[in-house]
Design a protein around this motif. Structure first.
Motif, PDB file in Angstrom:
ATOM      1  N   LEU A 279       0.744  -1.072  -0.116  1.00  0.00           N
ATOM      2  CA  LEU A 279      -0.077   0.041   0.019  1.00  0.00           C
ATOM      3  C   LEU A 279       0.833   1.235  -0.039  1.00  0.00           C
ATOM      4  CD1 LEU A 279      -2.813   1.065  -0.008  1.00  0.00           C
ATOM      5  CD2 LEU A 279      -2.779   1.254   2.514  1.00  0.00           C
ATOM      6  N   LEU A 280       1.901   1.176   0.860  1.00  0.00           N
ATOM      7  CA  LEU A 280       2.633   2.487   0.534  1.00  0.00           C
ATOM      8  C   LEU A 280       3.387   2.735  -0.395  1.00  0.00           C
ATOM      9  CD1 LEU A 280       5.241   1.833   3.691  1.00  0.00           C
ATOM     10  CD2 LEU A 280       3.710   3.817   3.297  1.00  0.00           C
ATOM     11  N   GLN A 281       3.682   1.609  -1.399  1.00  0.00           N
ATOM     12  CA  GLN A 281       4.395   1.907  -2.633  1.00  0.00           C
ATOM     13  C   GLN A 281       3.242   2.415  -3.713  1.00  0.00           C
ATOM     14  OE1 GLN A 281       5.949  -1.882  -3.403  1.00  0.00           O
ATOM     15  NE2 GLN A 281       7.869  -1.382  -2.248  1.00  0.00           N
ATOM     16  N   MET A 282       2.146   1.806  -3.363  1.00  0.00           N
ATOM     17  CA  MET A 282       0.809   2.201  -4.216  1.00  0.00           C
ATOM     18  C   MET A 282       0.445   3.627  -4.042  1.00  0.00           C
ATOM     19  SD  MET A 282      -1.403  -1.196  -5.056  1.00  0.00           S
ATOM     20  CE  MET A 282      -1.614  -1.968  -3.207  1.00  0.00           C
ATOM     21  N   ASP A 283       0.496   4.161  -2.982  1.00  0.00           N
ATOM     22  CA  ASP A 283      -0.139   5.280  -2.806  1.00  0.00           C
ATOM     23  C   ASP A 283       1.134   6.485  -3.017  1.00  0.00           C
ATOM     24  OD1 ASP A 283      -1.787   7.227  -1.541  1.00  0.00           O
ATOM     25  OD2 ASP A 283      -0.544   7.333   0.453  1.00  0.00           O
ATOM     26  N   ASP A 284       2.303   5.983  -2.671  1.00  0.00           N
ATOM     27  CA  ASP A 284       3.339   7.011  -2.960  1.00  0.00           C
ATOM     28  C   ASP A 284       3.383   7.063  -4.497  1.00  0.00           C
ATOM     29  OD1 ASP A 284       4.201   7.386  -0.285  1.00  0.00           O
ATOM     30  OD2 ASP A 284       5.972   5.970  -0.623  1.00  0.00           O
ATOM     31  N   LYS A 285       3.016   6.206  -5.124  1.00  0.00           N
ATOM     32  CA  LYS A 285       3.096   6.434  -6.834  1.00  0.00           C
ATOM     33  C   LYS A 285       1.512   7.059  -7.190  1.00  0.00           C
ATOM     34  CE  LYS A 285       4.490   4.010 -10.872  1.00  0.00           C
ATOM     35  NZ  LYS A 285       4.803   2.764 -11.537  1.00  0.00           N
ATOM     36  N   HIS A 286       0.611   6.656  -6.823  1.00  0.00           N
ATOM     37  CA  HIS A 286      -0.739   7.219  -7.089  1.00  0.00           C
ATOM     38  C   HIS A 286      -1.616   7.991  -6.509  1.00  0.00           C
ATOM     39  CE1 HIS A 286      -0.002   4.231 -10.343  1.00  0.00           C
ATOM     40  NE2 HIS A 286       0.257   3.358  -9.654  1.00  0.00           N
ATOM     41  N   SER A 287      -0.931   8.698  -5.102  1.00  0.00           N
ATOM     42  CA  SER A 287      -1.511   9.451  -4.299  1.00  0.00           C
ATOM     43  C   SER A 287      -2.917   9.147  -4.420  1.00  0.00           C
ATOM     44  CB  SER A 287      -1.394  11.006  -4.881  1.00  0.00           C
ATOM     45  OG  SER A 287      -0.195  11.152  -5.486  1.00  0.00           O
TER      46      SER A 287
ATOM     47  N   TYR B  67      -4.537  -1.468 -13.940  1.00  0.00           N
ATOM     48  CA  TYR B  67      -3.847  -2.478 -13.024  1.00  0.00           C
ATOM     49  C   TYR B  67      -2.798  -2.047 -12.603  1.00  0.00           C
ATOM     50  CZ  TYR B  67      -7.034  -5.844 -15.459  1.00  0.00           C
ATOM     51  OH  TYR B  67      -8.371  -6.627 -15.598  1.00  0.00           O
ATOM     52  N   ILE B  68      -2.583  -2.412 -11.389  1.00  0.00           N
ATOM     53  CA  ILE B  68      -1.024  -1.743 -10.746  1.00  0.00           C
ATOM     54  C   ILE B  68      -0.548  -3.023 -10.096  1.00  0.00           C
ATOM     55  CG2 ILE B  68      -1.295   0.579 -10.815  1.00  0.00           C
ATOM     56  CD1 ILE B  68      -2.361   0.570  -7.837  1.00  0.00           C
ATOM     57  N   LYS B  69       0.942  -3.177  -9.950  1.00  0.00           N
ATOM     58  CA  LYS B  69       1.524  -4.085  -9.207  1.00  0.00           C
ATOM     59  C   LYS B  69       2.849  -3.581  -8.459  1.00  0.00           C
ATOM     60  CE  LYS B  69       3.261  -8.827  -9.341  1.00  0.00           C
ATOM     61  NZ  LYS B  69       2.387  -9.560  -8.443  1.00  0.00           N
ATOM     62  N   PRO B  70       2.412  -3.335  -7.152  1.00  0.00           N
ATOM     63  CA  PRO B  70       3.858  -2.812  -6.512  1.00  0.00           C
ATOM     64  C   PRO B  70       4.832  -3.555  -6.526  1.00  0.00           C
ATOM     65  CG  PRO B  70       1.982  -3.371  -5.013  1.00  0.00           C
ATOM     66  CD  PRO B  70       1.627  -3.812  -6.147  1.00  0.00           C
TER      67      PRO B  70
END
Ligand SMILES: C[S@@+](CC[C@H](N)C(=O)[O-])C[C@H]1O[C@@H](n2cnc3c(N)ncnc32)[C@H](O)[C@@H]1O
Length: 234
Positions: free
Chosen positions: A51-59, A208-211
Motif C-alpha cells: 500500500l505504501l508503494q501504491m499510495d506513494d506512486k498514485h496519491s 492494473y497496478i502491481k507494487p
C-alpha cells in the motif's frame, strides 16, 4: 484393504507436500527484505509496503478522507491509512479522516481506526454495521486486500477472489462519494476483463497496478479505479 492402503499413502503424501511448502514459506520469509523492514517499522505484516508503494506512486490517500479497508487483518494497511488520512487527529491543522477496517478475523486495536473483526464482508449484516458507523457519510476510498484461503488450484482461486471483488464493487458503488477511488486485489484469470468493464461503467479510469513489494511470481495484482461518476440514474 487396498482402499485403506491408498488412503494412507494419500495422507502421507499430503503431509510431505505440506511440510515442503511450509519449509519453502519459511525460507522465503527469511530472505524477504520486506519482512525485516516490516518488523523494523512495527508494521503488522509485509503487505504494508504494497500500500505504501501504491499510495506513494498514485496519491490515493489524503488527510480528511473516509476510507474503508476490506480484508484488513492483521492491520498493516490500516496502520498506513490512519496517519495518511489523519484519522488519529495527530495533526490538528489538517482535516480528520474516518477509517473503518473489516475482516473475518479478530484484530488488535489501532488508534484512529474503527475495526470490525469477526465480520464477513460478503454478508449484508456487515454492510449494515458499516453503514451505521458511516452515519450517512460517503466513502472517499475503498481498499480491498481481501483474499480467500488459496486452494492452489489457479482457476478456482481466481473465481473465489473475483466473487469477492464483485461484492466490493457493489458496495463501493452504493456508498462512495463522487470522485471516489476503489482499489481491489485480484488474482489473474479469465474474469479480469468482466470486472474491469463493470468498474469502467462507474469510474472514469481503471488500471492494473502491481507494487514491487508484491512478489513477481504471484498472480496478485490490483485494480485501481478512480473518479467515481456517481450512481447512474435511469
Ligand atoms: C492478504 S490478507 C490482508 C492483509 C491486510 N491488508 C494487512 O495489510 O494487514 C487478506 C485478508 O482477507 C480476509 N478475508 C477473506 N475473506 C473475507 C471476508 N469474506 N470478509 C472479510 N475479510 C475476509 C482474510 O481474513 C485476511 O485477513
Amino acid at each position: 484393504m487396498k482402499k485403506l492402503k491408498a488412503l494412507k499413502v494419500c495422507s502421507y503424501l499430503k503431509m510431505i507436500i505440506r511440510e515442503h511448502s511450509s519449509k519453502e514459506w519459511l525460507n522465503r520469509q527469511k530472505s524477504d527484505p520486506y519482512v525485516e523492514k516490516a518488523k523494523m517499522n512495527n508494521y503488522r505484516c509485509r503487505s504494508a509496503f504494497k500500500l505504501l508503494q501504491m499510495d506513494d506512486k498514485h496519491s490515493i490517500l489524503k488527510p480528511g478522507q473516509c476510507v474503508v479497508d476490506i480484508g484488513a487483518a492483521p492491520g498493516s494497511w490500516t496502520q498506513i491509512v490512519v496517519p495518511r488520512t489523519n484519522s488519529d487527529f495527530t495533526n490538528k491543522n489538517l482535516p480528520t479522516g474516518l477509517v473503518i477496517g473489516i475482516d473475518l478475523q479478530q484484530m488488535f486495536p489501532i488508534n484512529g481506526a474503527i475495526l470490525l473483526g469477526n465480520s464477513d464482508f460478503t454478508s449484508t449484516k456487515t454492510w449494515d454495521k458499516i453503514k451505521t458507523i458511516l452515519n450517512n457519510r460517503l466513502i472517499d476510498v475503498v481498499l480491498s486486500d481481501m483474499a480467500p484461503n488459496a486452494t492452489g488450484v489457479k482457476h478456482l482461486d481466481h473465481d473465489l477472489i473475483i466473487k469477492m471483488a464483485f461484492s466490493v464493487v457493489k458496495f463501493s458503488v452504493m456508498n462512495s462519494n463522487v470522485g471516489g477511488t476503489c482499489l481491489i486485489k485480484i488474482w489473474d484469470g479469465n474474469q479480469n476483463m468482466e470486472l474491469e468493464n463493470i468498474l469502467l461503467k462507474f469510474y472514469s479510469t481503471v488500471k492494473y497496478i502491481k507494487p514491487t513489494a508484491s512478489r513477481s511470481d504471484s498472480a496478485e495484482k490490483y485494480l485501481l479505479a478512480r473518479g467515481f461518476k456517481g450512481l447512474i440514474k435511469n
